[in-house]
Scaffold this active site. Structure first.
Site, PDB file in Angstrom:
ATOM      1  N   CYS A  77      -2.529   7.089   3.384  1.00  0.00           N
ATOM      2  CA  CYS A  77      -1.592   6.158   4.003  1.00  0.00           C
ATOM      3  C   CYS A  77      -1.882   5.974   5.494  1.00  0.00           C
ATOM      4  CB  CYS A  77      -0.169   6.637   3.799  1.00  0.00           C
ATOM      5  SG  CYS A  77       0.250   6.786   2.064  1.00  0.00           S
ATOM      6  N   ASP A  82      -2.882  -1.232  -5.225  1.00  0.00           N
ATOM      7  CA  ASP A  82      -3.268  -0.182  -4.287  1.00  0.00           C
ATOM      8  C   ASP A  82      -4.022   0.906  -5.064  1.00  0.00           C
ATOM      9  OD1 ASP A  82      -3.498   1.748  -2.372  1.00  0.00           O
ATOM     10  OD2 ASP A  82      -1.378   2.287  -2.341  1.00  0.00           O
ATOM     11  N   ARG A 140       0.823  -1.203   0.000  1.00  0.00           N
ATOM     12  CA  ARG A 140       0.000   0.000   0.000  1.00  0.00           C
ATOM     13  C   ARG A 140       0.852   1.245   0.000  1.00  0.00           C
ATOM     14  NH1 ARG A 140      -4.609   0.230   4.073  1.00  0.00           N
ATOM     15  NH2 ARG A 140      -4.658   2.210   2.991  1.00  0.00           N
ATOM     16  N   CYS A 141       0.218   2.350  -0.319  1.00  0.00           N
ATOM     17  CA  CYS A 141       0.919   3.604  -0.500  1.00  0.00           C
ATOM     18  C   CYS A 141       1.735   3.952   0.750  1.00  0.00           C
ATOM     19  CB  CYS A 141      -0.053   4.731  -0.839  1.00  0.00           C
ATOM     20  SG  CYS A 141      -0.674   5.683   0.537  1.00  0.00           S
ATOM     21  N   PRO A 142       2.921   4.492   0.627  1.00  0.00           N
ATOM     22  CA  PRO A 142       3.563   4.869  -0.648  1.00  0.00           C
ATOM     23  C   PRO A 142       4.477   3.784  -1.231  1.00  0.00           C
ATOM     24  CG  PRO A 142       4.818   5.766   1.152  1.00  0.00           C
ATOM     25  CD  PRO A 142       3.730   4.919   1.777  1.00  0.00           C
TER      26      PRO A 142
END
Lengths: 81, 394
Positions: B332, A40, A13-15
């Site tokens: 995030c 993602d 998942r980000c980043p």
């Protein structure tokens, strides 16, 4: 267009997808091609945004449950907004 | 306005310098309250606690205070008191404002035209593909005009300016197009009222008292002549728009915040604009930081930027460690599944995002010092997060 450099970022998942893509793209020369696989949803925005900052061009194609990003490395030149 | 709605709401004068917001607060999307709004709230809890629909003395007193406060807040939106209703939140006022436009035009259809960077509540209510925005977050005028030709369109909605990135929308042009197409328009001023001048556009207008130092409180104005009605039995409060009357002390605090903010607004905005200019410049100087939104045609007090190869939450925490309170629109964060739809619609970097919403000077007298500190700390904070994440060399 040959795609020797493939980064599989599925499941991250980000980043992380952008970070993995950037690591892989760093040693490449302008014109070389990098393929990134990521699932993602944030990468849909962030991979093109990163590419734009770095002067790469990117095309995205939906595959089964993930996206295939084809990045053509550009002349390294940071941009602002 | 001495007396007025404050008549009978006696409070000891408050020296704003003795009750500032906590040092380093650069996230004013909700509060802190203006010191005099806080003092008014405290006094009104004693003097205006009653249900304004009651006929006993406290009820009548609350009613009188509510009427005066409504007059002040209606003035803030440029409408008559009879056109303004007060609701628990701006989100509620937005949903209600749109519902009324749609219901009144239900024979035409239920479609809603709006930009991709509108507030989530409106996007969810509309449930259709929104009009795209450009890289700074401005609605595409041609797509807007084309969208107005959609069959079954009940209403259109546009924000005065975006509360995340600050970009102003071309409201006069979009409103003219909507009027030419015969589609009523909802204007969402919830991020801008008190910070940026408000135009006359929109059959329906929504604002949030939190944008000008008041408590979070939804303000809904329906202009005379607008076709607007709600389904179901008539609601009992707020001109038939609410199920219950508002808690009067909150409305009094909102009106006091407006009264205080209005006079100082031009000077406050000018200083905020300069501070955000400093911040935009400082952020853009940090390697691989992208500053979002229109650099000039924007709200004076809002800025968002994203740092490549960082995590928004980590950045927020790193800045908090240095005594700076900022927000983030990044996905995030473990608690958020989707990135800010605003950043996504603009196609700008959404990870590593930091959002600054400057408090009013009267709310945070130290805001210039806080901004200077953020400008100074930012390069090292970004570098620290990148180093921790192992991305500093990328």
């Amino acid at each position: 267009m040959s795609a020797e450099h493939v980064v599989d970022a599925r499941g991250t998942r980000c980043p992380v997808p952008v970070v993995l893509a950037a690591r892989a793209a760093a040693p490449l020369s302008p014109g070389e091609v990098l393929v990134l696989l990521a699932d993602d949803p944030v990468a849909v925005t962030d991979v093109p945004a990163w590419a734009w900052l770095r002067g790469h061009t990117v095309t995205a194609r939906e595959e089964e449950g993930w996206t295939r990003y084809t990045v053509v490395v550009g002349v390294a030149e940071a941009r602002s907004t | 306005m001495q007396g007025g709605y404050r008549r009978g709401v006696a409070h000891t004068p408050v020296d704003p310098s003795t009750t500032p917001a906590p040092d380093g607060v650069l996230d004013a999307s909700r509060g802190p309250l203006h010191p005099l709004a806080r003092a008014t709230l405290q006094a009104a809890v004693e003097a205006a606690w009653a249900d304004p629909t009651r006929r006993h003395a406290p009820g009548r007193a609350a009613r009188a205070h509510l009427d005066t406060a409504r007059g002040v807040l209606a003035g803030a939106l440029g409408v008559a008191p009879a056109q303004l209703s007060v609701h628990a939140s701006a989100e509620e006022a937005l949903a209600l404002g749109l519902a009324g436009l749609r219901h009144a035009r239900r024979r035409v259809g239920g479609g809603v035209l709006l930009g991709a960077v509108e507030r989530s509540v409106l996007l969810l209510e509309a449930g259709e593909d929104p009009v795209p925005v450009d890289r700074v977050g401005r609605v595409d005028r041609d797509a807007w005009r084309a969208g107005l030709q959609r069959p079954g369109l009940a209403a259109a909605a546009v924000q005065t300016a975006n509360g995340e990135v600050g970009t102003r929308q071309p409201v006069p042009a979009l409103a003219t197009a909507a009027r030419d197409a015969g589609v009523p328009l909802l204007v969402d001023a919830s991020a801008s009222l008190g910070r940026d001048p408000l135009g006359p556009e929109g059959e329906v207008l929504v604002a949030d008292a939190a944008s000008f130092g008041g408590p979070p409180l939804g303000l809904l104005a329906v202009r005379p002549g607008a076709r607007w009605s709600l389904p179901g039995p008539r609601r009992e409060a707020e001109h038939g728009r609410a199920l219950a009357p508002p808690w009067v002390p909150l409305v009094l605090a909102a009106a006091e915040a407006w009264r205080q903010t209005e006079a100082a607004a031009p000077a406050d905005a000018a200083q905020a604009r300069a501070l955000v200019d400093d911040l935009r410049e400082a952020a853009a100087r940090v390697p691989d930081v992208q500053v979002a939104g229109d650099p000039l045609d924007r709200l004076p007090h809002v800025v968002t930027f994203s740092a490549l190869f960082t995590d928004g939450e980590a950045l927020v925490e790193e800045l908090a460690r240095r005594g700076l309170v900022v927000a983030s629109g990044s996905a995030c964060a473990s608690s958020v599944l989707r990135a800010s739809h605003v950043l996504t619609a603009m196609g700008v970097l959404s990870h590593g995002n930091v959002r600054v919403v400057l408090p009013l000077l009267s709310v945070a007298p130290d805001r210039a010092a806080s901004v200077a500190r953020l400008c100074a700390e930012l390069p090292d904070a970004v570098h620290t997060v990148r180093r921790r994440m192992g991305t500093a060399e990328l």
